[in-house]
Motif scaffolding. Structure first.
Motif, PDB file in Angstrom:
ATOM      1  N   ARG A   1     -13.303  -8.324  -2.796  1.00  0.00           N
ATOM      2  CA  ARG A   1     -13.433  -8.283  -1.330  1.00  0.00           C
ATOM      3  C   ARG A   1     -12.123  -7.868  -0.641  1.00  0.00           C
ATOM      4  O   ARG A   1     -11.426  -8.699  -0.024  1.00  0.00           O
ATOM      5  N   ILE A   2     -11.802  -6.581  -0.762  1.00  0.00           N
ATOM      6  CA  ILE A   2     -10.601  -6.067  -0.094  1.00  0.00           C
ATOM      7  C   ILE A   2     -10.829  -6.121   1.417  1.00  0.00           C
ATOM      8  O   ILE A   2     -11.847  -5.643   1.907  1.00  0.00           O
ATOM      9  N   GLY A   3      -9.885  -6.740   2.119  1.00  0.00           N
ATOM     10  CA  GLY A   3      -9.926  -6.718   3.584  1.00  0.00           C
ATOM     11  C   GLY A   3      -8.925  -5.696   4.088  1.00  0.00           C
ATOM     12  O   GLY A   3      -9.237  -4.848   4.924  1.00  0.00           O
ATOM     13  N   THR A   4      -7.723  -5.775   3.549  1.00  0.00           N
ATOM     14  CA  THR A   4      -6.627  -4.905   3.993  1.00  0.00           C
ATOM     15  C   THR A   4      -5.887  -4.338   2.789  1.00  0.00           C
ATOM     16  O   THR A   4      -5.704  -5.021   1.783  1.00  0.00           O
ATOM     17  N   LEU A   5      -5.479  -3.093   2.956  1.00  0.00           N
ATOM     18  CA  LEU A   5      -4.699  -2.402   1.923  1.00  0.00           C
ATOM     19  C   LEU A   5      -3.471  -1.820   2.616  1.00  0.00           C
ATOM     20  O   LEU A   5      -3.589  -1.274   3.719  1.00  0.00           O
ATOM     21  N   TYR A   6      -2.299  -1.958   2.008  1.00  0.00           N
ATOM     22  CA  TYR A   6      -1.087  -1.421   2.628  1.00  0.00           C
ATOM     23  C   TYR A   6      -0.096  -0.970   1.572  1.00  0.00           C
ATOM     24  O   TYR A   6      -0.312  -1.177   0.365  1.00  0.00           O
ATOM     25  N   PHE A   7       0.966  -0.351   1.996  1.00  0.00           N
ATOM     26  CA  PHE A   7       1.949   0.247   1.085  1.00  0.00           C
ATOM     27  C   PHE A   7       3.314  -0.352   1.388  1.00  0.00           C
ATOM     28  O   PHE A   7       3.615  -0.672   2.535  1.00  0.00           O
ATOM     29  N   SER A   8       4.151  -0.482   0.344  1.00  0.00           N
ATOM     30  CA  SER A   8       5.443  -1.115   0.573  1.00  0.00           C
ATOM     31  C   SER A   8       6.443  -0.710  -0.510  1.00  0.00           C
ATOM     32  O   SER A   8       6.057  -0.392  -1.634  1.00  0.00           O
ATOM     33  N   ASN A   9       7.715  -0.742  -0.154  1.00  0.00           N
ATOM     34  CA  ASN A   9       8.749  -0.531  -1.170  1.00  0.00           C
ATOM     35  C   ASN A   9       9.235  -1.843  -1.763  1.00  0.00           C
ATOM     36  O   ASN A   9      10.037  -1.862  -2.678  1.00  0.00           O
ATOM     37  N   GLN A  10       8.755  -2.962  -1.186  1.00  0.00           N
ATOM     38  CA  GLN A  10       9.068  -4.267  -1.769  1.00  0.00           C
ATOM     39  C   GLN A  10       7.813  -4.794  -2.450  1.00  0.00           C
ATOM     40  O   GLN A  10       6.706  -4.424  -2.069  1.00  0.00           O
ATOM     41  N   ARG A  11       8.013  -5.695  -3.415  1.00  0.00           N
ATOM     42  CA  ARG A  11       6.862  -6.317  -4.046  1.00  0.00           C
ATOM     43  C   ARG A  11       6.038  -7.068  -3.006  1.00  0.00           C
ATOM     44  O   ARG A  11       6.533  -8.016  -2.397  1.00  0.00           O
ATOM     45  N   PRO A  12       4.775  -6.706  -2.829  1.00  0.00           N
ATOM     46  CA  PRO A  12       3.926  -7.471  -1.901  1.00  0.00           C
ATOM     47  C   PRO A  12       3.689  -8.878  -2.444  1.00  0.00           C
ATOM     48  O   PRO A  12       3.784  -9.104  -3.658  1.00  0.00           O
ATOM     49  N   PRO A  13       3.380  -9.825  -1.550  1.00  0.00           N
ATOM     50  CA  PRO A  13       3.056 -11.175  -2.024  1.00  0.00           C
ATOM     51  C   PRO A  13       1.903 -11.115  -3.020  1.00  0.00           C
ATOM     52  O   PRO A  13       1.024 -10.254  -2.897  1.00  0.00           O
ATOM     53  N   ASP A  14       1.901 -12.027  -3.976  1.00  0.00           N
ATOM     54  CA  ASP A  14       0.889 -11.994  -5.029  1.00  0.00           C
ATOM     55  C   ASP A  14       0.513 -13.427  -5.399  1.00  0.00           C
ATOM     56  O   ASP A  14       1.357 -14.209  -5.845  1.00  0.00           O
ATOM     57  N   TYR A  15      -0.742 -13.749  -5.185  1.00  0.00           N
ATOM     58  CA  TYR A  15      -1.225 -15.122  -5.329  1.00  0.00           C
ATOM     59  C   TYR A  15      -0.810 -15.771  -6.650  1.00  0.00           C
ATOM     60  O   TYR A  15      -0.210 -16.837  -6.673  1.00  0.00           O
ATOM     61  N   TRP A  16      -1.115 -15.106  -7.779  1.00  0.00           N
ATOM     62  CA  TRP A  16      -0.861 -15.750  -9.063  1.00  0.00           C
ATOM     63  C   TRP A  16       0.606 -15.661  -9.463  1.00  0.00           C
ATOM     64  O   TRP A  16       1.102 -16.519 -10.198  1.00  0.00           O
ATOM     65  N   ALA A  17       1.325 -14.644  -8.964  1.00  0.00           N
ATOM     66  CA  ALA A  17       2.766 -14.581  -9.257  1.00  0.00           C
ATOM     67  C   ALA A  17       3.478 -15.754  -8.576  1.00  0.00           C
ATOM     68  O   ALA A  17       4.502 -16.236  -9.055  1.00  0.00           O
ATOM     69  N   GLU A  18       2.915 -16.233  -7.448  1.00  0.00           N
ATOM     70  CA  GLU A  18       3.490 -17.399  -6.768  1.00  0.00           C
ATOM     71  C   GLU A  18       3.133 -18.695  -7.494  1.00  0.00           C
ATOM     72  O   GLU A  18       3.605 -19.766  -7.149  1.00  0.00           O
ATOM     73  N   ASN A  19       2.225 -18.572  -8.462  1.00  0.00           N
ATOM     74  CA  ASN A  19       1.797 -19.764  -9.194  1.00  0.00           C
ATOM     75  C   ASN A  19       2.137 -19.673 -10.677  1.00  0.00           C
ATOM     76  O   ASN A  19       1.395 -20.153 -11.529  1.00  0.00           O
ATOM     77  N   GLY A  20       3.237 -18.985 -10.955  1.00  0.00           N
ATOM     78  CA  GLY A  20       3.780 -19.027 -12.311  1.00  0.00           C
ATOM     79  C   GLY A  20       3.380 -17.888 -13.227  1.00  0.00           C
ATOM     80  O   GLY A  20       3.855 -17.813 -14.351  1.00  0.00           O
ATOM     81  N   TYR A  21       2.493 -16.998 -12.776  1.00  0.00           N
ATOM     82  CA  TYR A  21       2.058 -15.907 -13.657  1.00  0.00           C
ATOM     83  C   TYR A  21       2.949 -14.679 -13.502  1.00  0.00           C
ATOM     84  O   TYR A  21       3.683 -14.535 -12.530  1.00  0.00           O
ATOM     85  N   ASP A  22       2.798 -13.789 -14.472  1.00  0.00           N
ATOM     86  CA  ASP A  22       3.548 -12.538 -14.505  1.00  0.00           C
ATOM     87  C   ASP A  22       3.174 -11.649 -13.315  1.00  0.00           C
ATOM     88  O   ASP A  22       1.995 -11.445 -13.049  1.00  0.00           O
ATOM     89  N   TYR A  23       4.165 -11.119 -12.621  1.00  0.00           N
ATOM     90  CA  TYR A  23       3.853 -10.244 -11.482  1.00  0.00           C
ATOM     91  C   TYR A  23       3.172  -8.966 -11.961  1.00  0.00           C
ATOM     92  O   TYR A  23       2.221  -8.495 -11.349  1.00  0.00           O
TER      93      TYR A  23
END
Ligand SMILES: Nc1nc2c(c(=O)[nH]1)N[C@H]1C(S)=C(S)[C@@H](COP(=O)(O)O)O[C@H]1N2
Ligand SMILES: [Mo]
Length: 263
Positions: free
Chosen positions: A237-259
């Motif tokens: 269920r994609i709501g928004t898609l965007y582009f960035s030169n920084q790592r975007p926030p990532d749900y599971w990376a914030e919970n200990g998983y590999d980015y």
């Protein structure tokens, strides 16, 4: 180090000597091969387990040394995987008839639209409808979908190649950035994808499973299918898609998983 033989404390056997040497050697090798087990053996698992958590940022929840290893892996994979490396595909008959559902974060709301918001610059968002995407060339593939929890399933997906979407909307400048970020309409689930993996020829903005529109629990109207990554990166269920030169926030990376979470 020579240790006395248990049966006969006065004698030392050569076997022990050799095996201890080879264990040391293996530990040394796997440490420099970025093996987590190797690092643990080298420092002692308990030291690793009790060391402080990494400083909270885009990634969080992992012990500092583990995160160092994960980030080093990302560098290695980015530099060594050939750009065109394809995930294995299977015949249609191999696809699961009743595909399993896993993960419903961000799917509980009633905010089910038939478009996605694409932020093409900080002040400019375009609405891309499902109908528009369906009018672009459709790509289908049957691939092994893998969840970090340990199960996998062969699944038949259909949608628009992410790279075709970029071409059609002339988002070349955006695609020259380093990451794509995606989140659900309620912002509760979100992922960041390195651009090389997003532009990979098997990465889809996916709207079909087994030749039928996605059900809500599989991510209607549109989800990401990225066979070079684990399931956690395949946002539903994609709501928004965007582009960035920084790592975007990532749900599971914030919970200990590999980015990176590459396969
Ligand atoms: N919005 C959203 N997308 C998500 C998740 C989730 O919880 N919420 N879980 C992920 C995980 S961990 C997996 S394994 C896959 C499962 O996809 P499926 O339900 O289509 O099998 O969705 C991924 N995408
Ligand atoms: Mo998963």
């Amino acid at each position: 180090m020579l240790k006395p033989n248990k049966e006969n404390p006065q004698r030392f056997t050569e076997g022990e000597l050799v095996s201890e040497k080879s264990i040391k050697r293996r530990t040394f090798l796997s440490f420099f091969g970025f093996g987590i087990a190797g690092v643990a053996a080298y420092f002692g698992w308990s030291d690793l387990y009790h060391e402080p958590l990494e400083t909270k940022g885009v990634t969080a929840g992992a012990r500092q040394t583990l995160r160092g290893v994960l980030n080093a892996n990302e560098q290695v994979f980015n530099k060594t995987l050939p750009a065109g490396h394809l995930a294995k595909t299977y015949p249609l008959s191999a696809a699961a008839k009743v595909p399993r559902v896993n993960g419903d974060i961000g799917l509980a709301g009633s905010d089910i639209n038939n478009w996605i918001d694409v932020i093409i610059s900080p002040g400019q968002t375009i609405k891309v409808t499902l109908e528009e995407l369906k009018s672009l060339p459709k790509t289908e593939h049957v691939v092994d979908f893998r969840c970090v929890e340990g199960w996998d399933q062969i699944m038949h997906w259909g949608g628009v190649k992410f790279s075709d979407f970029i071409k059609h909307y002339q988002l070349d400048k955006q695609a020259a950035m380093e990451y794509v970020g995606l989140h659900t309409p309620d912002n509760k689930y979100y992922v960041g994808i390195d651009m090389a993996s997003a532009l990979h020829p098997q990465t889809l903005l996916c709207y079909e499973l087994n030749g039928k529109p996605l059900s809500q629990d599989h991510g209607y109207p549109l989800r990401l299918i990225i066979p070079v990554k684990y399931g956690i990166k395949n946002l539903k269920r994609i709501g928004t898609l965007y582009f960035s030169n920084q790592r975007p926030p990532d749900y599971w990376a914030e919970n200990g998983y590999d980015y990176y979470s590459g396969l």
